[in-house]
Design a protein around this motif. Structure first.
Motif, mmCIF file in Angstrom:
data_model
loop_
_atom_site.group_PDB
_atom_site.id
_atom_site.type_symbol
_atom_site.label_atom_id
_atom_site.label_comp_id
_atom_site.label_asym_id
_atom_site.label_seq_id
_atom_site.Cartn_x
_atom_site.Cartn_y
_atom_site.Cartn_z
ATOM 1 N N GLN A 1 0.824 -1.208 0.000
ATOM 2 C CA GLN A 1 0.000 0.000 0.000
ATOM 3 C C GLN A 1 0.861 1.262 0.000
ATOM 4 O OE1 GLN A 1 -3.182 0.336 -0.494
ATOM 5 N NE2 GLN A 1 -3.480 -1.876 -0.654
ATOM 6 N N SER B 1 -0.442 11.149 3.735
ATOM 7 C CA SER B 1 -0.868 9.921 4.411
ATOM 8 C C SER B 1 0.170 9.414 5.392
ATOM 9 C CB SER B 1 -1.155 8.832 3.361
ATOM 10 O OG SER B 1 -2.101 9.277 2.410
ATOM 11 N N VAL C 1 0.736 4.031 -3.021
ATOM 12 C CA VAL C 1 0.361 5.435 -2.865
ATOM 13 C C VAL C 1 1.527 6.350 -3.256
ATOM 14 C CG1 VAL C 1 1.040 5.722 -0.447
ATOM 15 C CG2 VAL C 1 -0.892 7.019 -1.344
ATOM 16 N N LEU D 1 0.266 12.938 -2.071
ATOM 17 C CA LEU D 1 -0.735 12.174 -1.330
ATOM 18 C C LEU D 1 -0.061 11.232 -0.338
ATOM 19 C CD1 LEU D 1 -3.703 11.377 -0.948
ATOM 20 C CD2 LEU D 1 -3.413 9.696 -2.787
ATOM 21 N N ALA D 2 1.088 10.679 -0.741
ATOM 22 C CA ALA D 2 1.811 9.790 0.163
ATOM 23 C C ALA D 2 2.267 10.534 1.415
ATOM 24 C CB ALA D 2 3.014 9.183 -0.573
#
Length: 270
Positions: free
Chosen positions: A147, A162, A151, A158-159
């Motif tokens: 995952q 997150s 990402v 976005l990574a």
């Protein structure tokens, strides 16, 4: 069971095909095909250093591939364009490897073809253990970081949002790629490793709706290419590594030709 050289070759091909298919997905998604090529070309330099310093060839190949990956990562984003940088490093590593092999004692008598195009029919029991040990380790790392790697590929911003560090995931990719090159050099050689990474994945791409399905289809195509190429090589008495790669290329051409027919069927909503 492993006394037959064809059985050992089949197990070796399957092990390399599985790990190459999974890792190849990230290579294709991140458009790292030439990066994989540069890392693989460093393998020959690793062979020369292994022979020169008297260490195991997979260790030397892995170290050289890892050093190439770290060098590419460290020099990226500077004045040179990425394709220029990769071209310079890839061909410099390949030429340095050929030169180093010729300079080491006994290097002139070295069977370079076995390292450039692989020698899967000469895989021993210890080679088989090394190939499957490395393959299991890389597959475990990819499953563990799936995952986070995914990402990072989709969007580095976005990574970060997150809580995933894209640079760390890139290092994971470099480590996995170096280990894959080290275990695959016996099967398809330094010049064809990238083909085994890319072709099954590229063939699977138009047939899949999700990343996981694409990885599974790529693994099936990779295994079929290895076993089919081994069978054709035995039947035609042709070089095994190139025959495996040509089989994978045939799968790619087939999926491209059948794409207009298969895609609507496979992508139809249940």
């Amino acid at each position: 069971m492993f006394d037959d050289f064809l059985i050992r070759a089949a197990f070796a091909g399957v092990g390399v095909a599985l790990v190459s298919a999974l890792l190849g997905c990230f290579v294709v998604w991140r458009r790292m095909a030439y990066f994989g090529d540069a890392t693989a070309h460093a393998a020959l330099l690793g062979v020369a250093l292994s022979l020169g310093f008297g260490i195991a060839i997979p260790v030397g190949v892995g170290v050289a591939a890892l050093a190439m990956g770290l060098a590419v990562g460290g020099l990226s984003g500077r004045r040179l364009a990425s394709d220029t940088l990769l071209g310079v490093l890839a061909h410099a590593a390949l030429a340095s490897g050929l030169l180093a092999v010729s300079l080491i004692p006994g290097g002139a008598r070295l069977d370079l073809e076995a390292y450039l195009f692989g020698d899967i029919l000469a895989v021993s029991r210890s080679d088989l253990g090394l190939i499957w040990g490395g393959a299991v380790l890389v597959i475990a790392v990819l499953i563990w970081r799936w995952q986070a790697l995914l990402v990072s590929v989709i969007s580095p911003d976005l990574a970060r949002a997150s809580g995933v560090d894209p640079r760390r995931e890139n290092l994971v990719m470099v480590f996995a790629l170096a280990l894959t090159v080290a275990v695959a050099i016996k099967v398809v050689g330094a010049l064809l490793i990238t083909a085994l990474l890319i072709l099954p994945t590229a063939a699977a791409r138009p047939l899949a709706r999700t990343p996981e399905v694409m990885a599974a289809i790529a693994a099936v195509i990779g295994v079929a290419s290895s076993l089919g190429g081994l069978r054709l090589s035995y039947q035609w008495d042709s070089p095994t590594g190139p025959t495996i790669v040509c089989t994978a290329a045939a799968f790619f051409a087939l999926t491209m030709l059948l794409r207009p027919v298969l895609r609507p069927l496979l992508h139809r909503a249940p």
